[in-house]
Design a protein around this motif. Structure first.
Motif, PDB file in Angstrom:
ATOM      1  N   GLY A  11     -38.564   2.070  34.512  1.00 29.74           N
ATOM      2  CA  GLY A  11     -37.542   3.058  34.168  1.00 29.74           C
ATOM      3  C   GLY A  11     -36.559   2.625  33.092  1.00 29.74           C
ATOM      4  O   GLY A  11     -36.083   1.487  33.098  1.00 29.74           O
ATOM      5  N   THR A  12     -36.226   3.547  32.188  1.00 31.22           N
ATOM      6  CA  THR A  12     -35.235   3.298  31.134  1.00 31.22           C
ATOM      7  C   THR A  12     -33.844   3.168  31.743  1.00 31.22           C
ATOM      8  O   THR A  12     -32.992   2.443  31.242  1.00 31.22           O
ATOM      9  CB  THR A  12     -35.247   4.486  30.137  1.00 31.22           C
ATOM     10  N   THR A  13     -33.603   3.875  32.846  1.00 31.05           N
ATOM     11  CA  THR A  13     -32.265   3.911  33.432  1.00 31.05           C
ATOM     12  C   THR A  13     -32.095   2.860  34.526  1.00 31.05           C
ATOM     13  O   THR A  13     -31.098   2.154  34.563  1.00 31.05           O
ATOM     14  CB  THR A  13     -31.994   5.335  33.982  1.00 31.05           C
ATOM     15  N   PRO A  71     -40.179   0.167  38.665  1.00 30.26           N
ATOM     16  CA  PRO A  71     -41.551   0.432  38.227  1.00 30.26           C
ATOM     17  C   PRO A  71     -41.884   1.895  38.452  1.00 30.26           C
ATOM     18  O   PRO A  71     -41.523   2.458  39.491  1.00 30.26           O
ATOM     19  CB  PRO A  71     -42.416  -0.461  39.119  1.00 30.26           C
ATOM     20  N   ARG A  72     -42.517   2.532  37.464  1.00 30.39           N
ATOM     21  CA  ARG A  72     -42.890   3.943  37.644  1.00 30.39           C
ATOM     22  C   ARG A  72     -44.243   4.023  38.347  1.00 30.39           C
ATOM     23  O   ARG A  72     -45.126   3.209  38.071  1.00 30.39           O
ATOM     24  CB  ARG A  72     -42.964   4.644  36.289  1.00 30.39           C
ATOM     25  N   ARG A  73     -44.375   4.986  39.213  1.00 31.05           N
ATOM     26  CA  ARG A  73     -45.674   5.248  39.842  1.00 31.05           C
ATOM     27  C   ARG A  73     -46.555   5.886  38.756  1.00 31.05           C
ATOM     28  O   ARG A  73     -46.084   6.743  38.003  1.00 31.05           O
ATOM     29  CB  ARG A  73     -45.477   6.200  41.019  1.00 31.05           C
ATOM     30  N   ALA A 122     -30.812  10.370  33.188  1.00 31.20           N
ATOM     31  CA  ALA A 122     -31.783  10.396  32.095  1.00 31.20           C
ATOM     32  C   ALA A 122     -31.725   9.100  31.296  1.00 31.20           C
ATOM     33  O   ALA A 122     -30.678   8.459  31.193  1.00 31.20           O
ATOM     34  CB  ALA A 122     -31.488  11.574  31.169  1.00 31.20           C
ATOM     35  N   GLY A 123     -32.857   8.742  30.742  1.00 30.03           N
ATOM     36  CA  GLY A 123     -32.910   7.642  29.790  1.00 30.03           C
ATOM     37  C   GLY A 123     -33.921   8.036  28.729  1.00 30.03           C
ATOM     38  O   GLY A 123     -35.102   8.162  29.023  1.00 30.03           O
ATOM     39  N   HIS A 124     -33.439   8.311  27.527  1.00 24.82           N
ATOM     40  CA  HIS A 124     -34.319   8.781  26.457  1.00 24.82           C
ATOM     41  C   HIS A 124     -34.404   7.694  25.385  1.00 24.82           C
ATOM     42  O   HIS A 124     -33.397   7.331  24.786  1.00 24.82           O
ATOM     43  CB  HIS A 124     -33.788  10.088  25.865  1.00 24.82           C
ATOM     44  N   THR A 125     -35.594   7.220  25.146  1.00 23.95           N
ATOM     45  CA  THR A 125     -35.777   6.102  24.222  1.00 23.95           C
ATOM     46  C   THR A 125     -36.241   6.604  22.863  1.00 23.95           C
ATOM     47  O   THR A 125     -37.136   7.441  22.774  1.00 23.95           O
ATOM     48  CB  THR A 125     -36.860   5.138  24.764  1.00 23.95           C
ATOM     49  N   GLY A 146     -40.592  13.751  34.366  1.00 23.34           N
ATOM     50  CA  GLY A 146     -39.629  13.007  33.556  1.00 23.34           C
ATOM     51  C   GLY A 146     -40.284  11.852  32.819  1.00 23.34           C
ATOM     52  O   GLY A 146     -41.444  11.492  33.069  1.00 23.34           O
ATOM     53  N   ASP A 147     -39.541  11.293  31.849  1.00 24.21           N
ATOM     54  CA  ASP A 147     -39.985  10.132  31.067  1.00 24.21           C
ATOM     55  C   ASP A 147     -41.256  10.397  30.266  1.00 24.21           C
ATOM     56  O   ASP A 147     -42.076   9.501  30.055  1.00 24.21           O
ATOM     57  CB  ASP A 147     -40.201   8.905  31.989  1.00 24.21           C
ATOM     58  N   GLU A 148     -41.419  11.614  29.809  1.00 22.19           N
ATOM     59  CA  GLU A 148     -42.623  11.978  29.056  1.00 22.19           C
ATOM     60  C   GLU A 148     -42.518  11.586  27.586  1.00 22.19           C
ATOM     61  O   GLU A 148     -43.482  11.743  26.836  1.00 22.19           O
ATOM     62  CB  GLU A 148     -42.859  13.499  29.144  1.00 22.19           C
TER      63      GLU A 148
HETATM   64 MG    MG Z   1     -36.537   8.752  30.570  1.00 24.03          MG
END
Ligand code: MG
Ligand code: GDP
Ligand code: IMO
Length: 439
Positions: free
Chosen positions: A299-301, A305-307, A42-45, A15-17
């Motif tokens: 994270g957008t949502t 912090p993302r690993r 989901a969080g799409h920027t 995710g978050d690619e």
């Molecule tokens: Mg996302």
């Protein structure tokens, strides 16, 4: 117009690619964008003309005023979140006139969010690290055939009795957790307002998608989450509850696989993951911190912090296999600037030192698997202004070529920053992705 392809955009990692960025870009060449699964986990920027938009439910194609945007059957819709997102866009001058929501999409209600929290708390140290948005419980109700769908939700005569019946059952479940019961009247009062506001958007979207996809006017299927978060083919149980993979585009919209022309996998030049679960190439040192800070990997949502870790080509090849990828979109190359060397996981070794090149079905149970790395020279040049492959430093070129070799799939676009314009297209290859297959 009638020779445009139907393209699935799918996350090739966890995710978050940057699927949202690519979808916004491809929407310029399509008449329809369809979100086919997941919910507001989901969080799409999208960053367009310097303005940042964060989409949770509405397809990233909405910024293109001519594109019909569909939230299809496979999505779970939190009505309050949807309404907030609609109102937020309207307030920023974005038209939602072309938005349609499937009458078959399931609705997330307050008891789903409560159960998500209760279940996570019960899991203790084994928690999944869900987004807490009620996603799992909503899909569970769908499979248990007690879910409420949007078509029912916007019809007061059907919604009220269904809600009362489900709330009575959920209150029995809450007793097991020692939680307070919920009140159907309060939910009705709040959600009836959402229902009447959303009603004009609800439609039989399966027919709309079929008509567009078979007419060859270009349909982009916007994946949410990523391949490794798929309920069946991901790193179970640390997954979401839907089908993010390309096949989910058919299941979640009601079109047949023969209508899909191309599948683009979106990957970062490194790997990130939010929540718990296996992550062989994770970097727990200052290199992971470097990526997190340079890439704003929060994270957008949920803001978590993302690993962060190196690119894992075992996982990439798995994504190629599971999704039938015909192309790759490789991004965040600007984030890697400044690293002396960059590594790519090319295989794992098992406890006996044997080489494992293919993703094992039970990676989650193989903590002893250790990545085998290939080391490439890094680059120190700022690449965020590059608009052609030629403008990239040679080492970045070599990195892209190696990713293509290891994945066996051509890179059709390279992203060097969040902005719409910070995209390098490999023109001829992208043209063939956007061209309809002969039928
Ligand atoms: Mg996302
Ligand atoms: P999605 O869920 O796949 O749509 O991705 P997200 O929007 O959750 O996360 C991607 C993040 O990276 C967003 O904040 C984007 O604005 C940003 N982004 C996209 N492409 C690039 C890129 O090439 N470089 C950098 N530095 N950021 C990017
Ligand atoms: P986009 O579309 C990254 C992760 C959560 C958690 C697991 C289960 O922006 O790429 P859930 O709430 O779905 O039950 O959580 O899945 N997850 C995501 N991680 N990007 C996402 O979406 C995600 N959607 C869910 O962090 O580990």
């Amino acid at each position: 117009m009638a020779d445009r392809s139907n393209v699935v955009v799918v996350g090739a990692q966890w995710g978050d690619e940057a699927k949202g960025k690519l979808v916004d870009y491809l929407a310029l060449n399509a008449t329809m964008v369809v979100r086919y699964g997941g919910g507001n986990n989901a969080g799409h920027t999208v960053t367009a003309n310097g303005i940042e938009y964060k989409f949770h439910l509405i397809p990233a194609g909405i910024l293109n005023p001519d594109t019909v945007c569909i939230v299809s059957d496979g999505v779970v819709v939190d009505p309050g979140v949807m309404l907030k997102e609609i109102n937020g866009l309207v307030a920023r001058g974005v038209s939602v006139a072309n938005l349609r929501l499937s009458s078959s999409a399931h609705v997330i209600l307050p008891y789903h969010r409560m159960l998500d929290d209760l279940q996570e708390a019960k899991r203790g140290a084994g928690k999944i690290g869900t987004t807490g948005r009620g996603i799992g419980p909503a899909y569970a109700d769908k499979a248990a055939r007690i879910g409420i769908r949007l078509g029912e939700f916007v019809d007061p005569s059907r919604f009220e009795p269904r809600l009362r019946a489900v709330v009575a059952e959920k209150n029995e479940v809450f007793k097991v957790y020692g939680a307070e019961p919920i009140n159907a009247d309060e939910i009705l009062a709040e959600y009836s307002v959402y229902a009447s506001a959303l009603k004009p958007f609800v439609a039989d979207t399966s027919l709309l998608v079929y008509n567009a996809a078979s007419a060859g006017t270009g349909v982009i299927f916007e994946g949410a989450q990523g391949t490794l978060l798929d309920i069946d083919l991901g790193t179970y149980p640390f997954v979401t509850s839907s089908h993010p993979i390309a096949g989910g585009a058919c299941i979640g919209t009601g079109i047949g696989p023969t209508l899909i022309d191309s599948v683009i996998g979106v990957a970062k030049g490194y790997t990130t993951r939010v929540g718990s679960g296996v992550f062989p190439t994770e970097l727990l040192d200052e290199r992971g911190d470097y990526i997190r800070e340079r890439g704003h990997e929060y994270g957008t949502t949920t803001g978590r912090p993302r690993r962060c870790g190196w690119l894992d080509s075992v996982i990439l090849r798995y994504a190629v296999r599971i999704n039938g990828l015909t192309a790759l979109s490789l991004g965040h190359l600007d984030v890697l600037t400044g690293m002396e060397s960059v590594q790519i996981g090319v295989a794992y070794t098992d406890a006996d030192g044997n080489l494992v090149k293919d993703m094992p079905a039970d990676l989650v149970n193989r903590p002893e698997f250790t990545p085998v790395y290939e080391t490439l020279a890094g680059w120190c040049e700022d690449v965020s202004g590059a608009r052609t492959l030629e403008e990239l430093p040679e080492n970045a070129h070599a990195y892209i070529r190696r990713v293509e070799e290891l994945s066996g799939v051509p890179v059709v676009s390279v992203s060097v920053g969040p902005g719409r314009e910070q995209t390098i297209l490999v023109e001829d290859r992208m043209q063939s992705v956007l061209q309809r297959r002969p039928r």
